[in-house]
Design a protein around this motif. Structure first.
Motif, short mmCIF file in Angstrom:
data_model
loop_
_atom_site.label_atom_id
_atom_site.label_comp_id
_atom_site.label_asym_id
_atom_site.label_seq_id
_atom_site.Cartn_x
_atom_site.Cartn_y
_atom_site.Cartn_z
N GLY A 15 34.55 64.60 42.24
CA GLY A 15 33.43 64.47 41.31
C GLY A 15 33.80 64.54 39.85
N SER A 16 35.06 64.81 39.54
CA SER A 16 35.50 64.88 38.14
C SER A 16 36.53 63.79 37.86
N VAL A 17 36.48 63.26 36.65
CA VAL A 17 37.42 62.21 36.28
C VAL A 17 38.82 62.81 36.08
N ILE A 18 39.82 62.10 36.56
CA ILE A 18 41.20 62.50 36.30
C ILE A 18 41.52 62.06 34.87
N GLN A 19 41.84 63.02 34.02
CA GLN A 19 42.09 62.71 32.61
C GLN A 19 43.57 62.66 32.26
N ASP A 20 44.43 63.11 33.15
CA ASP A 20 45.87 63.18 32.89
C ASP A 20 46.44 61.78 32.66
N ARG A 21 46.90 61.54 31.45
CA ARG A 21 47.44 60.24 31.05
C ARG A 21 48.59 59.81 31.99
N SER A 22 49.45 60.76 32.38
CA SER A 22 50.60 60.41 33.22
C SER A 22 50.17 59.89 34.59
N PHE A 23 49.03 60.34 35.11
CA PHE A 23 48.52 59.84 36.39
C PHE A 23 48.33 58.32 36.31
N TYR A 24 47.75 57.85 35.22
CA TYR A 24 47.47 56.42 35.06
C TYR A 24 48.76 55.63 34.82
N ALA A 84 46.18 64.06 24.90
CA ALA A 84 46.92 64.09 26.16
C ALA A 84 46.08 63.54 27.29
N GLY A 85 44.76 63.47 27.08
CA GLY A 85 43.86 63.01 28.13
C GLY A 85 43.31 61.63 27.87
N LEU A 86 42.84 61.03 28.94
CA LEU A 86 42.12 59.76 28.87
C LEU A 86 40.67 60.03 29.23
N TRP A 87 39.80 59.08 28.93
CA TRP A 87 38.38 59.17 29.24
C TRP A 87 37.79 60.39 28.54
N VAL A 88 38.06 60.50 27.26
CA VAL A 88 37.64 61.64 26.46
C VAL A 88 36.24 61.39 25.92
N TYR A 89 35.34 62.33 26.16
CA TYR A 89 33.94 62.24 25.72
C TYR A 89 33.81 62.71 24.27
N THR A 90 32.96 62.02 23.53
CA THR A 90 32.58 62.46 22.19
C THR A 90 31.13 62.08 21.94
N SER A 91 30.51 62.78 21.01
CA SER A 91 29.12 62.47 20.66
C SER A 91 28.93 62.69 19.17
N GLY A 92 27.82 62.22 18.68
CA GLY A 92 27.49 62.39 17.27
C GLY A 92 26.12 61.82 17.01
#
Length: 176
Positions: A15-24, A84-92
């Motif tokens: 249920g959680s996104v894999i954010q580890d860049r090395s995985f991709y 270090a991560g991918l699929w990083v959330y941001t808002s504003g």
């Protein structure tokens, strides 16, 4: 203009996104989906890409019918190169919606911009910017280095215009 590209979608585990860049990086051949650039609009800094396939769990995002008003919240997910991560959330929040002219390493651009206080970083460009309802209101484009937290997104009206000018795109989809 590059004619063929590879695109990756986020992978979920439990249920959680894999954010580890090395995985991709380690799984690039298995995860990459081939695509072809159908249209590239330098002025608006947009491209239309046709993918060979989509992941089974990919869902379309709807395009907003109106631009966001100043003070409204926006959200995006990107892949900033400095993280270090991918699929990083941001808002504003939205600061303004106005015509903008700018130059980049890729030429001169002119488009209606949604100016936000959301931090957009190199690598985030090209990702959808959505409102609280999950509708696309813009495409992450750039940051103004002369101001604090002044990010620019190509407004959804520009995207709709580019899509309508390309008659072979019947039902564009944005990955969720």
């Amino acid at each position: 203009v590059v004619e063929n590209v590879s695109v990756m979608f986020p992978v979920f585990l439990g249920g959680s996104v894999i954010q580890d860049r090395s995985f991709y990086k380690d799984n690039a051949q298995r995860l990459a989906i081939r695509g072809k650039v159908l249209l590239s609009e330098k002025k608006e800094d947009l491209a239309v890409i046709k993918l060979d396939s989509l992941p089974d769990d990919a869902r379309a995002l709807k395009l907003a019918s109106n631009p966001p008003e100043p003070g409204r919240r926006v959200h995006s997910v990107g892949n900033p190169g400095a993280s270090a991560g991918l699929w990083v959330y941001t808002s504003g929040t939205v600061r303004s919606v106005a015509r903008m002219k700018m130059n980049s390493d890729y030429g001169s651009h002119e488009f209606t911009a949604v100016e936000t206080q959301a931090p957009i970083n190199p690598g985030d460009s090209g990702g959808p910017v959505v409102n609280d309802a999950g509708q696309v209101v813009g495409i992450a484009q750039s940051v103004n280095l002369k101001g604090t937290l002044m990010s620019h997104c190509v407004a959804v009206a520009e995207l709709q215009s580019v899509l309508s000018s390309y008659r072979n795109v019947e039902a564009p989809l944005f990955a969720l």
